[in-house]
Motif scaffolding. Structure first.
Motif, PDB file in Angstrom:
ATOM      1  N   GLY A   1       0.559  -1.274  -0.314  1.00 39.07           N
ATOM      2  CA  GLY A   1       0.119   0.150   0.306  1.00 39.07           C
ATOM      3  C   GLY A   1       0.816   1.282   0.046  1.00 39.07           C
ATOM      4  O   GLY A   1       1.364   1.700  -0.638  1.00 39.07           O
ATOM      5  N   PRO A   2       1.292   1.795   1.403  1.00 37.07           N
ATOM      6  CA  PRO A   2       1.362   3.494   1.070  1.00 37.07           C
ATOM      7  C   PRO A   2       2.952   3.387   0.677  1.00 37.07           C
ATOM      8  O   PRO A   2       3.624   3.693  -0.032  1.00 37.07           O
ATOM      9  N   MET A   3       4.073   2.183   0.975  1.00 36.31           N
ATOM     10  CA  MET A   3       5.795   1.604   1.006  1.00 36.31           C
ATOM     11  C   MET A   3       5.403   1.514  -0.708  1.00 36.31           C
ATOM     12  O   MET A   3       6.421   2.656  -1.392  1.00 36.31           O
ATOM     13  N   LEU A   4       4.721   1.051  -1.722  1.00 39.96           N
ATOM     14  CA  LEU A   4       4.315   0.297  -2.829  1.00 39.96           C
ATOM     15  C   LEU A   4       4.661   2.308  -3.463  1.00 39.96           C
ATOM     16  O   LEU A   4       4.574   2.615  -4.974  1.00 39.96           O
ATOM     17  N   MET A   5       3.097   3.099  -2.980  1.00 41.53           N
ATOM     18  CA  MET A   5       3.264   3.775  -3.653  1.00 41.53           C
ATOM     19  C   MET A   5       3.765   5.095  -3.332  1.00 41.53           C
ATOM     20  O   MET A   5       4.020   5.788  -4.733  1.00 41.53           O
ATOM     21  N   LEU A   6       4.573   5.599  -2.521  1.00 42.64           N
ATOM     22  CA  LEU A   6       5.527   6.159  -2.731  1.00 42.64           C
ATOM     23  C   LEU A   6       7.076   5.270  -2.575  1.00 42.64           C
ATOM     24  O   LEU A   6       7.346   6.569  -3.787  1.00 42.64           O
ATOM     25  N   ALA A   7       7.053   4.551  -3.479  1.00 44.17           N
ATOM     26  CA  ALA A   7       8.003   4.665  -4.227  1.00 44.17           C
ATOM     27  C   ALA A   7       8.417   4.045  -5.393  1.00 44.17           C
ATOM     28  O   ALA A   7       8.937   5.332  -6.633  1.00 44.17           O
ATOM     29  N   LEU A   8       6.719   4.148  -6.491  1.00 38.72           N
ATOM     30  CA  LEU A   8       6.211   4.639  -7.381  1.00 38.72           C
ATOM     31  C   LEU A   8       6.359   6.238  -7.633  1.00 38.72           C
ATOM     32  O   LEU A   8       6.567   6.442  -8.890  1.00 38.72           O
ATOM     33  N   GLY A   9       5.603   6.669  -6.878  1.00 37.76           N
ATOM     34  CA  GLY A   9       6.360   7.800  -7.072  1.00 37.76           C
ATOM     35  C   GLY A   9       7.251   8.704  -7.248  1.00 37.76           C
ATOM     36  O   GLY A   9       7.805   9.779  -7.855  1.00 37.76           O
ATOM     37  N   TYR A  10       8.534   8.148  -6.075  1.00 37.34           N
ATOM     38  CA  TYR A  10       9.569   8.200  -5.866  1.00 37.34           C
ATOM     39  C   TYR A  10      10.162   8.538  -7.459  1.00 37.34           C
ATOM     40  O   TYR A  10      10.898   8.653  -8.550  1.00 37.34           O
ATOM     41  N   VAL A  11      10.061   6.646  -8.063  1.00 37.06           N
ATOM     42  CA  VAL A  11      10.602   6.149  -9.531  1.00 37.06           C
ATOM     43  C   VAL A  11       9.682   7.388 -10.560  1.00 37.06           C
ATOM     44  O   VAL A  11      11.258   7.654 -11.305  1.00 37.06           O
ATOM     45  N   THR A  12       8.941   7.787 -10.365  1.00 33.02           N
ATOM     46  CA  THR A  12       8.683   8.662 -11.767  1.00 33.02           C
ATOM     47  C   THR A  12       9.209   9.830 -11.472  1.00 33.02           C
ATOM     48  O   THR A  12       9.707  10.516 -12.577  1.00 33.02           O
ATOM     49  N   GLY A  13       9.021  10.552 -10.198  1.00 31.13           N
ATOM     50  CA  GLY A  13       9.462  11.353 -10.221  1.00 31.13           C
ATOM     51  C   GLY A  13      11.363  12.045 -10.372  1.00 31.13           C
ATOM     52  O   GLY A  13      11.732  13.048 -10.677  1.00 31.13           O
ATOM     53  N   LEU A  14      12.265  11.093 -10.252  1.00 31.59           N
ATOM     54  CA  LEU A  14      12.989  10.521 -10.610  1.00 31.59           C
ATOM     55  C   LEU A  14      13.597  10.732 -11.712  1.00 31.59           C
ATOM     56  O   LEU A  14      14.731  10.836 -12.419  1.00 31.59           O
ATOM     57  N   THR A  15      12.867   9.744 -12.044  1.00 30.58           N
ATOM     58  CA  THR A  15      12.858   9.980 -13.805  1.00 30.58           C
ATOM     59  C   THR A  15      12.091  11.154 -14.605  1.00 30.58           C
ATOM     60  O   THR A  15      12.988  11.273 -15.538  1.00 30.58           O
ATOM     61  N   LEU A  16      11.589  11.548 -14.154  1.00 26.91           N
ATOM     62  CA  LEU A  16      11.557  13.545 -14.493  1.00 26.91           C
ATOM     63  C   LEU A  16      11.992  13.721 -14.410  1.00 26.91           C
ATOM     64  O   LEU A  16      12.662  15.035 -15.494  1.00 26.91           O
ATOM     65  N   VAL A  17      12.620  14.182 -13.536  1.00 25.35           N
ATOM     66  CA  VAL A  17      14.319  14.732 -13.215  1.00 25.35           C
ATOM     67  C   VAL A  17      15.439  13.780 -13.939  1.00 25.35           C
ATOM     68  O   VAL A  17      16.017  15.298 -15.114  1.00 25.35           O
ATOM     69  N   LEU A  18      16.056  12.924 -13.949  1.00 29.98           N
ATOM     70  CA  LEU A  18      16.767  12.832 -14.950  1.00 29.98           C
ATOM     71  C   LEU A  18      16.129  12.814 -16.615  1.00 29.98           C
ATOM     72  O   LEU A  18      17.093  13.262 -17.959  1.00 29.98           O
ATOM     73  N   THR A  19      15.505  12.917 -17.248  1.00 34.90           N
ATOM     74  CA  THR A  19      14.902  12.881 -18.476  1.00 34.90           C
ATOM     75  C   THR A  19      14.565  14.570 -18.287  1.00 34.90           C
ATOM     76  O   THR A  19      14.419  15.073 -19.833  1.00 34.90           O
ATOM     77  N   GLY A  20      14.849  15.217 -18.263  1.00 36.42           N
ATOM     78  CA  GLY A  20      14.458  17.259 -17.804  1.00 36.42           C
ATOM     79  C   GLY A  20      12.929  16.883 -17.808  1.00 36.42           C
ATOM     80  O   GLY A  20      13.463  18.901 -18.300  1.00 36.42           O
TER      81      GLY A  20
END
Length: 97
Positions: free
Chosen positions: A36-55
């Motif tokens: 639940g919460p941990m997976l949601m936070l992890a997916l949010g992190y991966v999404t955010g990191l991808t957005l940063v890395l791709t510019g």
């Protein structure tokens, strides 16, 4: 927008910690926290990191992971701080579980 994401991530992590500390130590509870919460936070992190890395999300100029100046640049923006904080929330909750 980043302020709302930051607040929502904090709230989700706090709820998970309350359940982890006060809830029963049953496998179903631990699985619910993990998926639940941990997976949601992890997916949010991966999404955010991808957005940063791709510019796709603007961070400070010269943002990269190859130097301390580049990392400092990432954390000089609201998206960078929010994504970094979510990373800490996920990791701490994982260790707590």
């Amino acid at each position: 927008m980043w302020e709302q994401i930051f607040g929502a991530a904090n709230l989700l992590a706090m709820i998970a910690w309350v359940v982890l500390i006060l809830g029963p130590r049953r496998e179903i509870v631990m699985r619910a926290l993990f998926f639940g919460p941990m997976l949601m936070l992890a997916l949010g992190y991966v999404t955010g990191l991808t957005l940063v890395l791709t510019g796709a999300v603007p961070t400070g100029g010269g943002a990269n992971f190859a130097s301390i100046e580049g990392v400092r640049s990432i954390f000089s923006s609201d998206p960078g701080v929010t994504i970094g904080w979510v990373h800490y929330l996920v990791f701490d909750l994982f260790v707590g579980l």
